[in-house]
Design an enzyme around this catalytic site. Sequence first.
Site, short mmCIF file in Angstrom:
data_model
loop_
_atom_site.label_atom_id
_atom_site.label_comp_id
_atom_site.label_asym_id
_atom_site.label_seq_id
_atom_site.Cartn_x
_atom_site.Cartn_y
_atom_site.Cartn_z
N LYS A 269 0.88 -1.05 0.20
CA LYS A 269 -0.01 0.05 -0.05
C LYS A 269 0.93 1.17 0.06
O LYS A 269 1.52 1.45 0.98
CB LYS A 269 -0.85 -0.02 1.14
N ARG A 274 -3.41 8.99 -5.41
CA ARG A 274 -4.10 8.16 -6.15
C ARG A 274 -4.34 8.82 -7.73
O ARG A 274 -4.75 9.86 -7.63
CB ARG A 274 -5.38 7.73 -5.52
N ARG A 289 -8.18 11.06 -6.43
CA ARG A 289 -9.21 10.38 -5.84
C ARG A 289 -10.46 11.00 -5.71
O ARG A 289 -11.56 10.46 -5.78
CB ARG A 289 -8.66 9.97 -4.50
N ARG A 437 -17.15 1.12 -1.37
CA ARG A 437 -16.17 0.52 0.02
C ARG A 437 -16.59 -0.69 -0.05
O ARG A 437 -17.81 -0.64 0.58
CB ARG A 437 -16.10 1.68 1.05
P1 AMP Z 1 -7.13 5.15 2.54
O1 AMP Z 1 -6.44 6.35 1.77
O2 AMP Z 1 -6.18 5.01 3.75
O3 AMP Z 1 -8.19 4.85 2.56
O4 AMP Z 1 -6.35 3.83 1.61
C1 AMP Z 1 -6.78 3.68 0.12
C2 AMP Z 1 -5.86 4.44 -0.79
O5 AMP Z 1 -4.63 3.57 -0.72
C3 AMP Z 1 -6.29 4.20 -2.09
O6 AMP Z 1 -6.95 5.03 -2.39
C4 AMP Z 1 -5.08 4.29 -2.94
O7 AMP Z 1 -4.93 5.82 -3.03
C5 AMP Z 1 -3.90 3.64 -1.97
N1 AMP Z 1 -3.12 2.62 -2.38
C6 AMP Z 1 -1.88 2.46 -2.24
N2 AMP Z 1 -1.61 1.31 -2.74
C7 AMP Z 1 -2.46 0.77 -3.15
C8 AMP Z 1 -2.78 -0.58 -3.83
N3 AMP Z 1 -1.71 -1.43 -3.99
N4 AMP Z 1 -4.13 -0.80 -4.28
C9 AMP Z 1 -5.28 -0.04 -3.83
N5 AMP Z 1 -4.86 1.33 -3.47
C10 AMP Z 1 -3.64 1.48 -2.84
#
Ligand code: AMP
Length: 604
Positions: A269, A274, A289, A437
């Site tokens: 991750k 994004r 995003r 989600r």
């Molecule tokens: P969060 O921002 O904490 O809700 O985490 C989701 C975000 O992680 C996504 O919107 C992406 O921007 C990011 N992300 C980073 N690596 C990945 C991955 N391998 N697959 C999907 N999302 C990822």
Amino acid sequence: MTTLKSAFTQNSFGESELLYSTIADVYEKIEQTTKRLEMTRYLVDLFKQTPKEIVDKVVYLTIGELYPPYVGIELGIAEKLAIKAIANSAGVSEKEVQNVFREVGDLGKTAEMLLEKRKQVTLFHQPLTVEHVYETLEKIARATGEGAQDVKIRNLSGLLNNASPKEARYLVRMVTGRLRLGIADMTVLDALAIAFGGGKEFREEVERAYNLSSDLGYVAKVIAEQGLEGIRNFRVTVGRPIRPMLAERLTSPQEILEKVGGKAIVEFKYDGLRIQAHLTPDQAWLFSRRLENLTNQFPDVVEGLREALKCKEAIVEGECVAIDPNTGEMLPFQMVAHRRGRKYGIEEMIEEIPVTVFLFDVLYVDGQDFTVRPFLERRKALEEVVEPTERIRLSEYAIVDNPEVLDDFMHKAIESGCEGVMVKSIGGDAIYQAGARGWLWIKYKRDYRSEMADTVDLVAVGAFMGRGKRGGTYGALLMAAYDKETDAFKTVCKLGTGFDDETLAALPKIFEPYKIDHKHPRVDSKIEADVWFVPAKVLEVIGAELTISPSHTCALDVIRKGSGIAIRFPRFTGRWRDDKAPEDATTVQEIVEMYRSQLKRVEE
Ligand code: AMP
């Protein structure tokens, strides 16, 4: 001034045109309710009265926009200019407008009050039609360069000269970017399904069209003109952003694997921005995003993608990460954030903060819609279509079926500078769920197992005035989590630490655009804040632990009757999550999950 009884007027071709006064009446009713069902009913009535050709414009106006967000044209004109226009139309001095504004704190109301007192009504008063209003607002939004200010003032004065006081209230709020009727996108979709689709039970299909196009106005026009048939024919289109698929979160590797059927793909991750990239042989778009258009800020990414992609047309997704040019190591999110929102000095920025995109998904290739294919097929297609370069790489992954291996991979990810991992279902049903989600993707971040060592993203919904050293600024912010079940924001803590002096002093200024004189209808709070905000700004917060609390409304009655869950000793990490919409904040449901797993640990 005459009262306008009919919703329509006739244009010179004898066609009926919707009057802006009709819209203003509906806005007034919407403003006076906090009930979603009632809002929906008002919208349904409005949409049904609207001539089909302009239903898109009515939708944009109602959500306070002129276009879908990815077009990147903002209306927001400076208050200073609006004050000039109001003074012109009301026949008073700018000073007088400012005085009233200072008293009532709302420029829309100010215009309304001053126009009520207007002595001379324009001789040839023309009722405002929605189309005329929309066209004029477009002129205001698009005016740039020399003389732009005059164009804006002239056009706004023109509207106000023909406006009733109530219309002026909404016109002024609209042009200054403060319409804020509190209507969620989902409410508009409900209303469209009812007005044109035959009933609320068709909402899901309408929502699918929205998820594939990210354009409420366009969806409205198609359903109004072609009914559900048109909605069912919606296709992925290069150049129109697809609403991003989002992940749930869990805290134990066992639970995660159980949730996804025992075996899954686990990916790094990455901690960056994004990006959803759309490419044709002669055009390219990069969307964030939140679907803002980032194309101009990252020409290096476009160039890199052109080099790496071995197809004509594609929609791919990945995380754009800043890389230390000296060590080649990944840098924290804050670095890549420096590259957004820039108009000038882009070439220098490309040198100073080079980026790499780690692609993790493909949604479309040369006429084929991949959003309906399971994840393993998408990953395979991604590998076929991308020839990795230094700037464009593929996300690191492994297939796992046991919790220890998942944990090992997580440590590997963290050692490489990532925040954790994403676990993705490889089931046959693991399609790309646009705009949703769900449990097909689960995030698993570092330090979940120590008490609240993980951060949460919370929305500021109000503030408390500071005392002593903090006199004149805010002493603390009232923070909330997002409750996806009720589409509301529920408070979880007061946040007063972690701000450096400079940020602290700037807080009132930062929140000025979101200030309102009452609690926002989507905010649920037992605590009375000194100042209320429109839920907009998301801050990353870390706390010591979660605890039962009688004063907060997050997860009220879920763990114990009459109590909610609160975060103890919250601290701002310094990170403004401007890449997140308030609905992307940590959810109440996630907080309940975190609370329960924390308890489990204590029991162990
Ligand atoms: P969060 O921002 O904490 O809700 O985490 C989701 C975000 O992680 C996504 O919107 C992406 O921007 C990011 N992300 C980073 N690596 C990945 C991955 N391998 N697959 C999907 N999302 C990822």
